[in-house]
Design an enzyme around this catalytic site. Structure first.
Site, PDB file in Angstrom:
ATOM      1  N   TYR A 262       0.817 -10.042  12.924  1.00 51.05           N
ATOM      2  CA  TYR A 262      -0.165 -10.597  12.143  1.00 51.05           C
ATOM      3  C   TYR A 262      -0.204 -12.073  12.105  1.00 51.05           C
ATOM      4  O   TYR A 262      -0.621 -12.741  11.122  1.00 51.05           O
ATOM      5  CB  TYR A 262      -0.003  -9.936  10.660  1.00 51.05           C
TER       6      TYR A 262
ATOM      7  N   GLU B 296     -11.057  -2.079  -1.605  1.00 55.00           N
ATOM      8  CA  GLU B 296     -12.094  -2.728  -0.939  1.00 55.00           C
ATOM      9  C   GLU B 296     -13.376  -1.749  -1.025  1.00 55.00           C
ATOM     10  O   GLU B 296     -14.175  -1.625  -0.003  1.00 55.00           O
ATOM     11  CB  GLU B 296     -11.835  -3.163   0.579  1.00 55.00           C
TER      12      GLU B 296
ATOM     13  N   GLU C 297      -5.290  -1.596   8.799  1.00 59.03           N
ATOM     14  CA  GLU C 297      -5.338  -1.408   9.881  1.00 59.03           C
ATOM     15  C   GLU C 297      -4.394  -0.232  10.441  1.00 59.03           C
ATOM     16  O   GLU C 297      -3.688  -0.157  11.504  1.00 59.03           O
ATOM     17  CB  GLU C 297      -4.722  -2.521  10.839  1.00 59.03           C
TER      18      GLU C 297
ATOM     19  N   TYR D   5       0.767  -1.322   0.228  1.00 59.32           N
ATOM     20  CA  TYR D   5       0.060  -0.099   0.138  1.00 59.32           C
ATOM     21  C   TYR D   5       0.805   1.312   0.084  1.00 59.32           C
ATOM     22  O   TYR D   5       2.048   1.308   0.500  1.00 59.32           O
ATOM     23  CB  TYR D   5      -0.806  -0.089   1.239  1.00 59.32           C
TER      24      TYR D   5
ATOM     25  N   GLU E 256      -5.365 -10.454  -1.496  1.00 58.27           N
ATOM     26  CA  GLU E 256      -5.360 -10.566  -0.239  1.00 58.27           C
ATOM     27  C   GLU E 256      -5.604 -11.982   0.492  1.00 58.27           C
ATOM     28  O   GLU E 256      -6.635 -12.073   0.705  1.00 58.27           O
ATOM     29  CB  GLU E 256      -5.986  -9.594   0.467  1.00 58.27           C
TER      30      GLU E 256
END
Length: 581
Positions: free
Chosen positions: A301, A158, A99, A53, A234
């Site tokens: 994660y 999304e 997040e 990202y 993802e």
């Protein structure tokens, strides 16, 4: 000209079919000195592509003030990946979720109450255009069509989980194309009807996001995109953590099974995450559905590399599955990054917050308590002060819409905590001479996903005593971006129960990775050699904070803790392994 294209159900590059085996690495969650280590490990796992990202709030922290240095040097990260022989997928959409604080949107957008986010709003689009005018020309030389490693760009992230404004999506697409983004454009959405209906746009390749049941997810995608390669943009092989909840884990056997299912179908995949990294500083996000849930500093994660970059069982299981479909060379990992237990460090000096206010901030008078954004503040803490006239019998002090956690002081004495998820009032009796009220509010992270994305911080409505709103406030912004002016003195035991900066020093002969344990400390922020490492909280699940070696110095090192509630024994411990509960 090299360009990723689509022929039938295959990606084509250099006139040959290619399967994209990708992993997510966020350059902004990893110290730049470790980018190469993480990329080499991604390659060693059998992956040919890295995805990241690009967070708007990192690159335009203040409107019109752009940052592309250090952690924000996206160009250096992409060039490095290309030099190592990796393809790159970039996701420069204005919203990233991830997040990450406010889903990557800059907090200064919230200074305008009328702006509409993530839609065809002229004010919002004008801000976005200014950002794209700066960002996209930097990416253009890195595109595969110009000899670089970037094969594809995401239009929005999304979007079908949020909205249905196709005009907005087409505006983003057109804006990218107009700025020379001539590589494959794509969208990514959950594999559900409303998400695909809201997020897909004509002429843009669609991918889906999921963590299991690959056949079902791809079957749903096929209902909307009958041809073209299948790609999971993802693959959720782990999950993130919230404060006050257990650490999330997922068995490696489940991850391997789903990966095998995808690859058997001929699909391409992007591991989300391959390596999570760390939410340094104030940059963690939060969720808000039934209640507000802030995300922890660690972005471990539970994935293929742990927070400090060490391969996990999932790394080896994933490589075994990939080897069924791709011929891989023998496993060769870069040299081990060692960790060190530097032991206990005594914090010897203190600077109580209320004695340092003029160093850290300047007061502003307002009739009502206003949120951070109205004062030009993005992150950190904010202090609201007023005087209540007396006498008054016992009445409840109510912080109406506090975001997110407030410590309340009456005539300097701590009288209680008010939390967004537990907004009960505090009973006060006002003496005849009146009462000084100070309310220290912590921004614990803006919402990064869902319908309640607009999330201004501080006291966002008002403060009442009973049903009467209180007016005439002095407000101090406390972003804690510069602590050099703090005046420290030897620790006074009487000061240990109020918000206080503690300082200690320690020697390092050879900087190596380490982990900071804060047993006995309650809640606060850690600064190592002036770098904002992140939040700690005794509520867990994390019991340690990761400190990469490049943040340390050979010789003397300075550690500052901003502790909100106090500590009985001002000692911390550096250990060589993390602890997650």
């Amino acid at each position: 000209m090299r360009k990723l294209s689509i022929s039938g159900d295959h990606f084509i590059l250099d006139e040959q079919p290619i399967r994209l085996l990708s992993g997510a690495l966020h350059y902004f969650r990893i110290v730049p000195e470790y980018w190469q280590d993480r990329l080499l490990k991604l390659q060693a796992c059998g992956l040919n592509t890295v995805e990241t990202y690009i967070p708007w709030n990192l690159h335009e922290p203040e409107e019109g003030n752009f940052n592309f240095d250090g952690f924000a040097d996206i160009e250096a990260f992409v060039r490095l990946a290309g030099e190592l022989g990796l393809h790159v997928i970039l996701r420069p959409s204005p919203y990233i979720c991830a997040e990450w604080e406010f889903g990557g949107l800059p907090a200064w957008l919230l200074a305008d109450d009328n702006i509409q986010l993530r839609c065809n709003d002229n004010v919002y689009l004008s801000k976005l255009d200014a950002y794209f005018d700066e960002l996209l020309p930097r990416l253009r030389p890195l595109l595969s069509t110009n000899g670089g490693p970037v094969l594809a760009l995401q239009v929005e992230n999304e979007y079908g989980s949020f909205g249905s404004d196709k005009t907005y999506l087409h505006d983003l697409k057109a804006g990218m194309i107009a700025r020379g983004m001539d590589v494959l454009l794509f969208t990514s959405d959950g594999a559900e009807d409303h998400m695909l209906q809201g997020g897909m746009i004509d002429g843009v390749f669609a991918t889906v996001n999921f963590g299991s049941r690959a056949k079902e997810a791809f079957a749903k995608l096929r209902e909307y995109q009958p041809t073209g390669p299948l790609m999971c943009m993802e693959f959720w092989n782990g999950w993130f953590d919230h404060w006050m909840k257990p650490h999330n884990t997922r068995p490696e056997s489940e991850v391997a099974e789903t990966l095998d299912e995808m690859l058997a179908l001929g699909a391409s995949v992007n591991f989300y995450m391959f390596h999570g990294g760390t939410n340094f500083g104030f940059m963690n996000g939060a969720n808000l559905f039934d209640k507000y849930e802030p995300i922890v500093t660690s972005y471990d994660y539970d994935t293929l590399l742990d927070e400090s970059g060490k391969p996990t069982a999932k790394f080896y299981e994933a490589r075994k599955i990939i080897e069924k479909y791709v011929t891989l060379p023998p496993l060769e990992l870069p040299p081990l990054i060692k960790s060190q237990a530097y032991g206990k460090v005594l914090m010897t000096e203190a600077a109580p917050l209320f004695t340092q206010l003029d160093v850290l901030s300047r007061p502003e008078r307002r009739a009502c308590p206003e949120p951070m954004e109205k004062l030009g503040q993005d992150y950190g803490f904010i202090l609201y002060s007023t005087k209540i006239s007396g006498p008054r019998s016992s009445t409840e002090l109510v912080l109406q819409e506090v975001r997110d956690r407030a410590l309340v002081f009456a005539n300097g004495a701590f009288v209680g905590t008010v939390e967004r998820w537990d907004p009960r009032g505090i009973s006060l009796e006002i003496p005849i001479e009146g009462l000084q009220i100070d309310i220290l509010v912590e921004n614990m992270g803006r919402v990064n996903y869902g319908p309640l994305l607009r999330d201004p911080k501080g006291i966002t409505c008002g403060v009442r005593l009973g049903y009467q709103f209180l007016h005439d406030w002095t407000i101090r912004s406390l972003p804690l971006t510069d602590l050099k002016g703090l005046s420290f003195t030897p620790i006074n035991c009487e000061e240990r129960q109020r918000p206080t900066f503690y300082r200690g020093s320690f020697q390092v002969s050879k900087p190596e990775d380490t982990f900071l344990r804060l047993d006995g400390w309650s809640k606060g922020q850690v600064f190592i050699n002036g770098f904002n490492l992140g939040r700690y909280w005794e509520e867990g699940p994390t019991k340690t904070l990761y400190i990469p070696a490049p943040l340390l110095r050979q010789g003397g090192n300075e550690l500052i803790l901003f502790e909100l509630h106090g500590v009985m024994e001002p000692v911390v411990t550096f250990v060589d392994t993390p602890e997650l509960t």
